[in-house]
Scaffold this motif. Structure first.
Motif: not given
Length: 156
Positions: A3-13, A140-156
């Motif tokens: 999971i990548h979160v761009s603060i500048e673009q307000q976008l989660l990929t 968030v429901t769709a994301l939750f269903d694809r993600v497990s504990v330990g999934c990496p998340v990078f926020i920039e």
């Protein structure tokens, strides 16, 4: 899975092998920052530490990571005008970089930084949160269903 979160673009990929999905989000009104009490969105490498809300209905209200039994509605919002609405699902983040977003006064988990649902009346693509990463409830429901504990998340 990443999971990548761009603060500048307000976008989660979310990147899963060759599949890629993008979602508009809302990060902190106060911008990026790691300090406890700043109401900023912390940057850097994180992991999903806990998944909360599996099976809860869309709009389920959480307080202190516990379902209240309420479902968000405009009438409920009028009854509780000062609530920071945490709805539907919670992905609780933990920082991975000691001294930057982990431990001490910069600990993302102790700051209760989540990816979570918010009322659909709240704008996406605009910084408005108190530090968390807000998403539409269906997203968030769709994301939750694809993600497990330990999934990496990078926020920039």
């Amino acid at each position: 899975m990443l999971i990548h979160v761009s603060i500048e673009q307000q976008l989660l990929t979310i990147q899963d092998g060759t599949a890629r999905q993008e979602y508009a989000v809302s990060t902190a009104l106060n911008g990026p920052g790691e300090q406890s009490g700043s109401n900023c969105t912390p940057r850097g490498q994180h992991i999903v530490r806990a998944r909360i809300g599996q099976g809860a209905p869309l709009g389920a209200v959480f307080v202190g990571r516990r379902p209240t039994g309420e479902i968000w509605s405009p009438a409920l919002a009028r009854q509780h005008p000062d609530r920071d609405w945490i709805l539907t699902r919670i992905l609780w983040l933990s920082g991975c970089q000691p001294g930057f977003n982990r431990l001490g006064r910069v600990d993302s988990m102790r700051r209760f930084i989540y990816i979570h649902g918010t009322p659909d009346s709240e704008p996406m693509g605009v910084p408005r949160s108190h530090g968390c990463i807000r998403m539409r409830n269906t997203d968030v429901t769709a994301l939750f269903d694809r993600v497990s504990v330990g999934c990496p998340v990078f926020i920039e």
